[in-house]
Scaffold this motif. Sequence first.
Motif, PDB file in Angstrom:
ATOM      1  N   PRO A   1       0.802  -1.233   0.000  1.00 43.75           N
ATOM      2  CA  PRO A   1       0.000   0.000   0.000  1.00 43.75           C
ATOM      3  C   PRO A   1       0.832   1.278   0.000  1.00 43.75           C
ATOM      4  O   PRO A   1       0.268   2.372  -0.030  1.00 43.75           O
ATOM      5  CB  PRO A   1      -0.809  -0.122   1.303  1.00 43.75           C
ATOM      6  N   ALA A   2       2.159   1.161   0.008  1.00 44.08           N
ATOM      7  CA  ALA A   2       3.016   2.345   0.035  1.00 44.08           C
ATOM      8  C   ALA A   2       3.600   2.674  -1.336  1.00 44.08           C
ATOM      9  O   ALA A   2       4.416   3.590  -1.435  1.00 44.08           O
ATOM     10  CB  ALA A   2       4.149   2.148   1.034  1.00 44.08           C
ATOM     11  N   GLU A   3       3.195   1.953  -2.387  1.00 47.42           N
ATOM     12  CA  GLU A   3       3.745   2.197  -3.722  1.00 47.42           C
ATOM     13  C   GLU A   3       2.812   3.102  -4.526  1.00 47.42           C
ATOM     14  O   GLU A   3       1.708   2.699  -4.902  1.00 47.42           O
ATOM     15  CB  GLU A   3       3.952   0.871  -4.453  1.00 47.42           C
ATOM     16  N   PRO A   4       3.239   4.350  -4.815  1.00 46.01           N
ATOM     17  CA  PRO A   4       2.348   5.293  -5.509  1.00 46.01           C
ATOM     18  C   PRO A   4       1.999   4.880  -6.937  1.00 46.01           C
ATOM     19  O   PRO A   4       0.931   5.231  -7.436  1.00 46.01           O
ATOM     20  CB  PRO A   4       3.144   6.600  -5.499  1.00 46.01           C
TER      21      PRO A   4
ATOM     22  N   ALA B   1     -11.573   7.651  -8.887  1.00 53.43           N
ATOM     23  CA  ALA B   1     -10.316   7.876  -9.594  1.00 53.43           C
ATOM     24  C   ALA B   1      -9.514   8.999  -8.939  1.00 53.43           C
ATOM     25  O   ALA B   1      -8.301   8.878  -8.720  1.00 53.43           O
ATOM     26  CB  ALA B   1     -10.586   8.203 -11.059  1.00 53.43           C
ATOM     27  N   LEU B   2     -10.182  10.100  -8.610  1.00 51.03           N
ATOM     28  CA  LEU B   2      -9.494  11.228  -7.987  1.00 51.03           C
ATOM     29  C   LEU B   2      -8.946  10.853  -6.616  1.00 51.03           C
ATOM     30  O   LEU B   2      -7.857  11.283  -6.232  1.00 51.03           O
ATOM     31  CB  LEU B   2     -10.441  12.417  -7.881  1.00 51.03           C
ATOM     32  N   GLY B   3      -9.690  10.032  -5.871  1.00 52.80           N
ATOM     33  CA  GLY B   3      -9.212   9.575  -4.581  1.00 52.80           C
ATOM     34  C   GLY B   3      -7.946   8.733  -4.701  1.00 52.80           C
ATOM     35  O   GLY B   3      -7.021   8.851  -3.892  1.00 52.80           O
ATOM     36  N   LEU B   4      -7.899   7.896  -5.720  1.00 50.81           N
ATOM     37  CA  LEU B   4      -6.697   7.090  -5.958  1.00 50.81           C
ATOM     38  C   LEU B   4      -5.515   7.982  -6.336  1.00 50.81           C
ATOM     39  O   LEU B   4      -4.385   7.770  -5.870  1.00 50.81           O
ATOM     40  CB  LEU B   4      -6.970   6.062  -7.051  1.00 50.81           C
ATOM     41  N   TYR B   5      -5.778   8.966  -7.175  1.00 48.38           N
ATOM     42  CA  TYR B   5      -4.707   9.916  -7.518  1.00 48.38           C
ATOM     43  C   TYR B   5      -4.194  10.624  -6.263  1.00 48.38           C
ATOM     44  O   TYR B   5      -2.980  10.787  -6.078  1.00 48.38           O
ATOM     45  CB  TYR B   5      -5.219  10.961  -8.505  1.00 48.38           C
ATOM     46  N   ARG B   6      -5.104  11.065  -5.418  1.00 48.59           N
ATOM     47  CA  ARG B   6      -4.682  11.794  -4.220  1.00 48.59           C
ATOM     48  C   ARG B   6      -3.855  10.905  -3.294  1.00 48.59           C
ATOM     49  O   ARG B   6      -2.890  11.378  -2.675  1.00 48.59           O
ATOM     50  CB  ARG B   6      -5.907  12.359  -3.495  1.00 48.59           C
ATOM     51  N   GLN B   7      -4.223   9.628  -3.203  1.00 46.53           N
ATOM     52  CA  GLN B   7      -3.431   8.725  -2.378  1.00 46.53           C
ATOM     53  C   GLN B   7      -2.022   8.568  -2.949  1.00 46.53           C
ATOM     54  O   GLN B   7      -1.034   8.549  -2.209  1.00 46.53           O
ATOM     55  CB  GLN B   7      -4.113   7.351  -2.286  1.00 46.53           C
ATOM     56  N   ALA B   8      -1.926   8.465  -4.270  1.00 46.81           N
ATOM     57  CA  ALA B   8      -0.609   8.387  -4.911  1.00 46.81           C
ATOM     58  C   ALA B   8       0.199   9.649  -4.612  1.00 46.81           C
ATOM     59  O   ALA B   8       1.411   9.578  -4.346  1.00 46.81           O
ATOM     60  CB  ALA B   8      -0.770   8.194  -6.413  1.00 46.81           C
ATOM     61  N   MET B   9      -0.469  10.796  -4.626  1.00 43.35           N
ATOM     62  CA  MET B   9       0.241  12.054  -4.398  1.00 43.35           C
ATOM     63  C   MET B   9       0.706  12.197  -2.953  1.00 43.35           C
ATOM     64  O   MET B   9       1.726  12.830  -2.685  1.00 43.35           O
ATOM     65  CB  MET B   9      -0.657  13.229  -4.798  1.00 43.35           C
ATOM     66  N   LYS B  10      -0.021  11.607  -2.023  1.00 39.58           N
ATOM     67  CA  LYS B  10       0.453  11.606  -0.632  1.00 39.58           C
ATOM     68  C   LYS B  10       1.766  10.849  -0.516  1.00 39.58           C
ATOM     69  O   LYS B  10       2.641  11.202   0.278  1.00 39.58           O
ATOM     70  CB  LYS B  10      -0.601  10.960   0.275  1.00 39.58           C
TER      71      LYS B  10
ATOM     72  N   ALA C   1       3.885  10.350  -3.112  1.00 38.26           N
ATOM     73  CA  ALA C   1       4.901  10.942  -3.999  1.00 38.26           C
ATOM     74  C   ALA C   1       4.563  12.408  -4.221  1.00 38.26           C
ATOM     75  O   ALA C   1       4.186  12.806  -5.332  1.00 38.26           O
ATOM     76  CB  ALA C   1       4.971  10.182  -5.314  1.00 38.26           C
ATOM     77  N   PRO C   2       4.678  13.234  -3.201  1.00 36.79           N
ATOM     78  CA  PRO C   2       4.186  14.621  -3.287  1.00 36.79           C
ATOM     79  C   PRO C   2       4.973  15.510  -4.234  1.00 36.79           C
ATOM     80  O   PRO C   2       4.483  16.568  -4.613  1.00 36.79           O
ATOM     81  CB  PRO C   2       4.293  15.114  -1.839  1.00 36.79           C
ATOM     82  N   GLN C   3       6.171  15.110  -4.637  1.00 39.56           N
ATOM     83  CA  GLN C   3       6.981  15.936  -5.525  1.00 39.56           C
ATOM     84  C   GLN C   3       6.981  15.435  -6.966  1.00 39.56           C
ATOM     85  O   GLN C   3       7.755  15.924  -7.792  1.00 39.56           O
ATOM     86  CB  GLN C   3       8.422  15.992  -4.998  1.00 39.56           C
ATOM     87  N   ASN C   4       6.129  14.493  -7.280  1.00 42.84           N
ATOM     88  CA  ASN C   4       6.084  13.903  -8.622  1.00 42.84           C
ATOM     89  C   ASN C   4       5.214  14.779  -9.522  1.00 42.84           C
ATOM     90  O   ASN C   4       3.987  14.758  -9.432  1.00 42.84           O
ATOM     91  CB  ASN C   4       5.519  12.484  -8.538  1.00 42.84           C
ATOM     92  N   LEU C   5       5.847  15.535 -10.416  1.00 43.25           N
ATOM     93  CA  LEU C   5       5.100  16.475 -11.255  1.00 43.25           C
ATOM     94  C   LEU C   5       4.210  15.752 -12.256  1.00 43.25           C
ATOM     95  O   LEU C   5       3.087  16.197 -12.524  1.00 43.25           O
ATOM     96  CB  LEU C   5       6.060  17.410 -11.987  1.00 43.25           C
ATOM     97  N   VAL C   6       4.691  14.661 -12.845  1.00 49.21           N
ATOM     98  CA  VAL C   6       3.865  13.922 -13.797  1.00 49.21           C
ATOM     99  C   VAL C   6       2.574  13.471 -13.136  1.00 49.21           C
ATOM    100  O   VAL C   6       1.487  13.594 -13.700  1.00 49.21           O
ATOM    101  CB  VAL C   6       4.636  12.710 -14.354  1.00 49.21           C
TER     102      VAL C   6
END
Length: 359
Positions: free
Chosen positions: A156-159, A191-200, A202-207
Motif C-alpha cells: 500500500p506504500a507504492e504510488p 479515480a481522484l481519490g486514488l490519484y490523491r493517495q498516490a500524491m500523498k 509521492a508529493p513531488q512527482n510532477l507527472v
Amino acid sequence: NQPQAVSNLVQQHTGVSLPIVDVNDPAERELRNLMIGDDAAMDEVNDWISTNNIARTNTPAIAELNQRIHARFDVMKHGYESFLRNHPDSARGFLAYGSFLNDIGDEDGAKVQYENSKQLDPKNPAVWNQLANYYGENGELTNAFADYTEAIRLDPAEPVYYQNFATTVYLYRKDAREFYGINEQQVFDKALGLYRQAMKLAPQNLVLAVDYAESYYGIKPLRTNDALVAWTNALNIAKDDNEREGVLLHLARVKTAAGFYDEAQAHLDAVTNAAFLDLKNRLARSLADHKNPPTNSVEEIPTNNVVVSTNLAAAVTNVVIATTNRLPVLTNGLPALTNPPVFSPKIVAVMTNVPPIIP
C-alpha cells in the motif's frame, strides 16, 4: 552501490521498486547482467530508429533495418530463455522477461511470463501491477481492477499502483460503473481519490500531479475550485521555468472558463517561453472570446470542422465541434488546447502500459 543498481534495473522493467536482492547470489548476478544487456539492446535499437534516414518508399532498406532489430532482440530473448531453463524457480527472472517482451511489443508473450512469475511468487505486488496493466490494455477490465487492488493490498506504500489504478478507472468509466455499482460522478470520485493517495506517497512527482489536475478536464460540470487547487499544487512543485510556464497555461485555461479573466491574463503574461507562443496566443484569443462572446453560437458552426481535446478520456463525451481558427471549447466551459504544453524531458511517466486509448 551494487544493490541499488539491481533495484534500479528492476524498477525500469516493472515501473516500481522491488526489494534489493542478494548480489552475491550467482543467479541474481546473471539476471542483473541480462537486464543490463536488455537495456543496452533497447538503447541501441532506439538509436538505430532515431538516426535512420530511410525513405518510406525504400522497402528493401526498411526490411533490412527491421531484420537487424529483430536479430538484436532475439539475442536477448535467447538469453532470458536460457536463464529461465537453468533457473526455473526465478520469479524475478520471469517478471523481467515479461517486461522485456512487453517492451518489444509481444504483450501476449509478456502475459505468459507474468503468470509464470505470479505462480512462483504470488506475494510480489509488481507482478499483479503488470498483469493489471495488461488487462487494462486488452479489454479485460474486471481483471485489471481486481489486480490493481491486489497489488495495493500487498504494497500500500507504492504510488505507481494507485496512479495506474486511477488512470484505468478514469479512462474506463463505463466498466468501473458496472463493476463497482456506482454512478459516473462516483467513478470520478474514486479515480481522484486514488490519484490523491498516490500524491500523498509521492508529493513531488510532477507527472503525477499533472495527471491528477488534467483529470478535471473530463468532469462535467467542471469542479472549478478543485481543479484550481490541483493546478496550483502542480505549479508549486514545478522545478524549472519550462515546467512552471506549462502549468501556467493550464491555470490560465481553467481561470478563463471560471471567469477569472484578470488572473488568467496575468498567467498568460508570465509565459515567455517561445515554445509556448502558439498555445499562449490561442488561449489569449479564447480569453478574449470569453470576455466578448462571438455572435455565432457553437451550434451554428458546420459539422465538418475538427474536434479536439487534450484529455483523451474527455474526448468522447465532453468535446464540442469548433472552428479550426479558434481554440475549441469543451462542454464544461474549458478551452481545449490543441497541443498541450511539453514538459521537461526529465519528466517521464511512471506508469507502465496504462492504455491511453478510449474504450
